[in-house]
Design a protein around this motif. Structure first.
Motif, PDB file in Angstrom:
ATOM      1  N   GLY A 238     -47.129 -14.584  -8.784  1.00 38.70           N
ATOM      2  CA  GLY A 238     -48.367 -14.868  -8.060  1.00 38.70           C
ATOM      3  C   GLY A 238     -48.583 -16.335  -7.759  1.00 38.70           C
ATOM      4  O   GLY A 238     -49.591 -16.695  -7.159  1.00 38.70           O
ATOM      5  N   CYS A 239     -47.693 -17.207  -8.178  1.00 37.00           N
ATOM      6  CA  CYS A 239     -47.864 -18.647  -7.971  1.00 37.00           C
ATOM      7  C   CYS A 239     -46.891 -19.150  -6.907  1.00 37.00           C
ATOM      8  O   CYS A 239     -45.934 -18.463  -6.547  1.00 37.00           O
ATOM      9  CB  CYS A 239     -47.654 -19.402  -9.276  1.00 37.00           C
TER      10      CYS A 239
ATOM     11  N   ARG B 264     -49.090 -12.756  -4.254  1.00 40.19           N
ATOM     12  CA  ARG B 264     -50.190 -12.708  -5.217  1.00 40.19           C
ATOM     13  C   ARG B 264     -50.158 -11.395  -5.995  1.00 40.19           C
ATOM     14  O   ARG B 264     -49.765 -10.364  -5.453  1.00 40.19           O
ATOM     15  CB  ARG B 264     -51.542 -12.824  -4.481  1.00 40.19           C
TER      16      ARG B 264
ATOM     17  N   ALA C 191     -55.646 -10.386  -8.463  1.00 40.95           N
ATOM     18  CA  ALA C 191     -55.751 -11.776  -8.907  1.00 40.95           C
ATOM     19  C   ALA C 191     -56.789 -12.557  -8.101  1.00 40.95           C
ATOM     20  O   ALA C 191     -57.564 -13.331  -8.671  1.00 40.95           O
ATOM     21  CB  ALA C 191     -54.387 -12.455  -8.808  1.00 40.95           C
ATOM     22  N   GLU C 192     -56.812 -12.315  -6.770  1.00 44.09           N
ATOM     23  CA  GLU C 192     -57.774 -13.053  -5.932  1.00 44.09           C
ATOM     24  C   GLU C 192     -59.198 -12.714  -6.369  1.00 44.09           C
ATOM     25  O   GLU C 192     -60.062 -13.588  -6.485  1.00 44.09           O
ATOM     26  CB  GLU C 192     -57.599 -12.676  -4.445  1.00 44.09           C
ATOM     27  N   GLN C 193     -59.420 -11.418  -6.624  1.00 39.87           N
ATOM     28  CA  GLN C 193     -60.748 -10.970  -7.041  1.00 39.87           C
ATOM     29  C   GLN C 193     -61.128 -11.606  -8.393  1.00 39.87           C
ATOM     30  O   GLN C 193     -62.242 -12.103  -8.569  1.00 39.87           O
ATOM     31  CB  GLN C 193     -60.767  -9.432  -7.156  1.00 39.87           C
TER      32      GLN C 193
ATOM     33  N   LEU D 171     -60.011 -14.367  -9.718  1.00 38.11           N
ATOM     34  CA  LEU D 171     -60.252 -15.803  -9.535  1.00 38.11           C
ATOM     35  C   LEU D 171     -61.621 -16.056  -8.910  1.00 38.11           C
ATOM     36  O   LEU D 171     -62.346 -16.973  -9.313  1.00 38.11           O
ATOM     37  CB  LEU D 171     -59.184 -16.395  -8.631  1.00 38.11           C
ATOM     38  N   ALA D 172     -61.977 -15.216  -7.920  1.00 37.20           N
ATOM     39  CA  ALA D 172     -63.289 -15.357  -7.276  1.00 37.20           C
ATOM     40  C   ALA D 172     -64.399 -15.097  -8.292  1.00 37.20           C
ATOM     41  O   ALA D 172     -65.399 -15.822  -8.335  1.00 37.20           O
ATOM     42  CB  ALA D 172     -63.394 -14.393  -6.095  1.00 37.20           C
TER      43      ALA D 172
END
Lengths: 242, 242
Positions: free
Chosen positions: B75-76, B81, B85-87, B89-90
């Motif tokens: 994911g890096c 991703r 992960a986006e969720q 992090l948000a």
């Protein structure tokens, strides 16, 4: 300061026993002189009992070019007991045996008179030691009762860096004093020290005002500081005193 | 494992970029071979951003005779991703900006998929690296996301010792895994790390099952590990891998 005996140890270190008024002490100096000085704060066991560990530390330090000196703490060894100390110790034992919390009153009665009496004596010892031709600055402190080291770090500007051993009871008032410490600190904490309040040690570390401070926590009980942890503390003193 | 580029750095270290399937990585080897290996766990920033700090650590290690290797985390960097992960992090950003506590649900969603995906990849990298003629055992781990290092220390018997950096969120489940770690550990904690939960770091250190574990806490923020602290971590690896 009156030297009462001296002997040359097998590694070339000169060990001198002395008295400063009524207070006995020991000075270890390496062959190279003048040497920077480490004040070795003893545990409150009496110098006779603490001698093997103190001498080992002093000889290691001498191998790195440092002189080391220690004096008997007030109320320890053959020195007269401090007023109230027997009662405070009895109260401490009773609380611990009953599994009760050790109250702030007990800790204050046990530690504050020790700090109040010890610190001027260490300053007087420093006056005497720094007048010797084989001792030069700068001065470090490495020692046992963390509240004594804390107070010394606040009031004694000749001390440039200190290694402190977490593991004795800390009066609440010392947390305020800790904020006024600014010299570099290296704090050793035995993580599983039976008689030690780990949280108090972490709180005290947090309270120190120094911009350079390091906490080294290791496994094992009160006297089980691993050799590599002692070496790291030695490197810290070398970095700041040489 | 496929080497995509190689260059000899000015200090004689050979730096090789490679891919392992879709995963990019970097290997640094000293002139002396075969060398013991340090797996350098990167922070979750992408290797490109982390390169300067990783390369500095690798070159220091090479000066002490160690090879070092790192791979891009799931994911890096340019890797796809991870689902969710986006969720996560948000949710994390929203909680932190609102000054709300970061919940266990957010931490689990952020860290557990990273650990679950990363650990088998590091084991595959280890297989590939140990088949190279210039890499010999033993193997150490030194790295960024403490939960990845913890899981690796539990599941990968070829890792003999680990330096772990406290300073990322720790899922509750990792405290149980930590009890199963038995290899020697050296844990670095930046005491004033803004984004770090100091108490969680201390609790995790307490949970590790290793009989040899040391916590070195120093002042400064996330990336402010003092040079002497890095040197002490290097001494720890040398003690256990040489």
């Amino acid at each position: 300061m009156h030297v009462t005996s001296e002997q040359r140890l097998d590694d070339g270190v000169l060990e001198r026993e002395f008295t400063l008024g009524e207070i006995p002490g020991i000075l270890w100096t390496p062959a190279s002189a003048p040497a920077p000085l480490i004040l070795l704060g003893p545990p409150p066991l009496g110098l006779r009992k603490a001698y093997p560990r103190l001498a080992t530390r002093a000889r290691h330090s001498a191998a790195h070019g440092f002189a080391s000196a220690t004096i008997e703490l007030p109320g320890c060894g053959d020195r007269p007991r401090l007023p109230g100390a027997e009662q405070a110790l009895a109260d401490l034992r009773r609380a611990m045996e009953a599994g009760e919390p050790v109250t702030d009153e007990i800790i204050d009665a046990l530690i504050l008179p020790l700090v109040d009496n010890a610190v001027p004596e260490w300053q007087a010892a420093l006056d005497a030691l720094l007048s010797l031709p084989d001792i030069g600055g700068p001065v470090g402190y490495s020692g046992g009762v963390i509240s004594i080291g804390t107070r010394l770090a606040v009031v004694e500007p000749r001390i440039s860096a200190a290694v402190l051993f977490a593991g004795s009871f800390v009066p609440r008032a010392m947390f305020e004093e800790a904020r006024r410490v600014t010299i570099p600190l290296h704090v050793l904490l035995q993580w599983d020290d039976e008689g030690n309040d780990r949280q108090a040690a972490l709180d005290l570390f947090d309270a120190f005002g120094s911009t350079e401070k390091a906490l080294h926590a290791n496994m094992g009980g009160h006297t089980g500081v691993p050799q590599y942890a002692g070496e790291a503390a030695g490197k810290f003193l070398t970095r700041h005193l040489k």
